[in-house]
Design a protein around this motif. Structure first.
Motif, PDB file in Angstrom:
ATOM      1  N   GLU A 196       0.807  -1.220   0.000  1.00 36.00           N
ATOM      2  CA  GLU A 196       0.000   0.000   0.000  1.00 36.00           C
ATOM      3  C   GLU A 196       0.840   1.270   0.000  1.00 36.00           C
ATOM      4  OE1 GLU A 196      -3.075  -0.113   2.956  1.00 36.00           O
ATOM      5  OE2 GLU A 196      -3.692  -2.119   2.342  1.00 36.00           O
ATOM      6  N   LYS A 197       2.031   1.227   0.570  1.00 36.68           N
ATOM      7  CA  LYS A 197       2.875   2.430   0.619  1.00 36.68           C
ATOM      8  C   LYS A 197       3.514   2.731  -0.733  1.00 36.68           C
ATOM      9  CE  LYS A 197       3.967   2.173   5.504  1.00 36.68           C
ATOM     10  NZ  LYS A 197       5.004   2.041   6.516  1.00 36.68           N
ATOM     11  N   SER A 198       4.057   1.695  -1.380  1.00 33.08           N
ATOM     12  CA  SER A 198       4.809   1.917  -2.619  1.00 33.08           C
ATOM     13  C   SER A 198       3.973   1.710  -3.881  1.00 33.08           C
ATOM     14  CB  SER A 198       6.019   0.982  -2.665  1.00 33.08           C
ATOM     15  OG  SER A 198       5.594  -0.367  -2.797  1.00 33.08           O
ATOM     16  N   GLY A 199       2.873   0.958  -3.773  1.00 32.66           N
ATOM     17  CA  GLY A 199       2.083   0.615  -4.953  1.00 32.66           C
ATOM     18  C   GLY A 199       2.686  -0.521  -5.761  1.00 32.66           C
ATOM     19  N   ILE A 200       3.773  -1.105  -5.267  1.00 32.83           N
ATOM     20  CA  ILE A 200       4.442  -2.215  -5.945  1.00 32.83           C
ATOM     21  C   ILE A 200       3.633  -3.491  -5.713  1.00 32.83           C
ATOM     22  CG2 ILE A 200       6.551  -3.618  -6.023  1.00 32.83           C
ATOM     23  CD1 ILE A 200       6.958  -0.751  -7.053  1.00 32.83           C
ATOM     24  N   TRP A 201       3.492  -4.273  -6.788  1.00 31.95           N
ATOM     25  CA  TRP A 201       2.770  -5.544  -6.721  1.00 31.95           C
ATOM     26  C   TRP A 201       3.751  -6.704  -6.618  1.00 31.95           C
ATOM     27  CZ3 TRP A 201      -2.400  -6.676  -6.528  1.00 31.95           C
ATOM     28  CH2 TRP A 201      -3.268  -5.600  -6.722  1.00 31.95           C
ATOM     29  N   THR A 202       3.416  -7.674  -5.770  1.00 30.52           N
ATOM     30  CA  THR A 202       4.113  -8.959  -5.713  1.00 30.52           C
ATOM     31  C   THR A 202       3.100 -10.016  -6.112  1.00 30.52           C
ATOM     32  OG1 THR A 202       5.542  -8.198  -3.922  1.00 30.52           O
ATOM     33  CG2 THR A 202       5.383 -10.579  -4.254  1.00 30.52           C
ATOM     34  N   LEU A 203       3.401 -10.750  -7.166  1.00 31.47           N
ATOM     35  CA  LEU A 203       2.525 -11.805  -7.671  1.00 31.47           C
ATOM     36  C   LEU A 203       3.254 -13.130  -7.495  1.00 31.47           C
ATOM     37  CD1 LEU A 203       2.139  -9.413 -10.420  1.00 31.47           C
ATOM     38  CD2 LEU A 203       0.029 -10.449  -9.629  1.00 31.47           C
ATOM     39  N   THR A 204       2.591 -14.089  -6.850  1.00 33.66           N
ATOM     40  CA  THR A 204       3.221 -15.372  -6.542  1.00 33.66           C
ATOM     41  C   THR A 204       2.354 -16.491  -7.089  1.00 33.66           C
ATOM     42  OG1 THR A 204       4.023 -14.371  -4.481  1.00 33.66           O
ATOM     43  CG2 THR A 204       4.199 -16.767  -4.676  1.00 33.66           C
ATOM     44  N   THR A 205       2.993 -17.447  -7.762  1.00 32.94           N
ATOM     45  CA  THR A 205       2.225 -18.582  -8.273  1.00 32.94           C
ATOM     46  C   THR A 205       1.606 -19.320  -7.095  1.00 32.94           C
ATOM     47  OG1 THR A 205       4.222 -19.956  -8.294  1.00 32.94           O
ATOM     48  CG2 THR A 205       3.565 -18.931 -10.385  1.00 32.94           C
ATOM     49  N   TYR A 206       0.391 -19.798  -7.293  1.00 33.77           N
ATOM     50  CA  TYR A 206      -0.311 -20.550  -6.255  1.00 33.77           C
ATOM     51  C   TYR A 206      -0.490 -21.991  -6.732  1.00 33.77           C
ATOM     52  CZ  TYR A 206      -3.560 -22.003  -2.723  1.00 33.77           C
ATOM     53  OH  TYR A 206      -4.142 -22.675  -1.682  1.00 33.77           O
TER      54      TYR A 206
END
Length: 117
Positions: free
Chosen positions: A61-71
């Motif tokens: 929420e602070k940086s707006g950077i997304w982390t996407l992880t395979t599930y």
């Protein structure tokens, strides 16, 4: 998976990294990938499916950077990007074929195939 990663994602060329099981595109990096990360546990974070690969998305929420992880795949793969710099849809479409080389063992319970991150 690492040997079939694309040479480009959008307009970002793949570049050399010094850490094993990592890759990056762009200079400076627009996309960073790490393979062999901790497998995500069930979460309330959104899950999207791209080319039959489920990705759990988490926004800082602070940086707006997304982390996407395979599930549902072991080992899991993590992708970090700024959606204001490169569209997540472009990144996931480019990486899902490589991620699919790791067989799926589980799937997200609730997957939105049309959600735009």
């Amino acid at each position: 998976m690492m040997v079939v990663l694309p040479d480009t994602i959008g307009d970002a060329d793949r570049r050399t990294t010094t850490s094993q099981s990592t890759s990056a595109w762009g200079d400076p990096s627009k996309v960073v990938l790490r393979c062999g990360v901790q497998v995500p546990t069930p979460t309330s974070d959104p899950c999207v499916s791209v080319n039959d690969v489920d990705w759990v998305a988490h926004e800082d929420e602070k940086s707006g950077i997304w982390t996407l992880t395979t599930y549902g795949r072991t080992p899991a793969t993590e992708v970090v990007l700024d959606p204001n710099v490169i569209p997540s849809s472009t990144v996931l479409a480019s990486l899902s074929d490589a991620a699919a080389k790791i067989p799926a063992q589980k799937a997200c319970v609730s997957v939105d195939k049309s959600e735009k991150l």
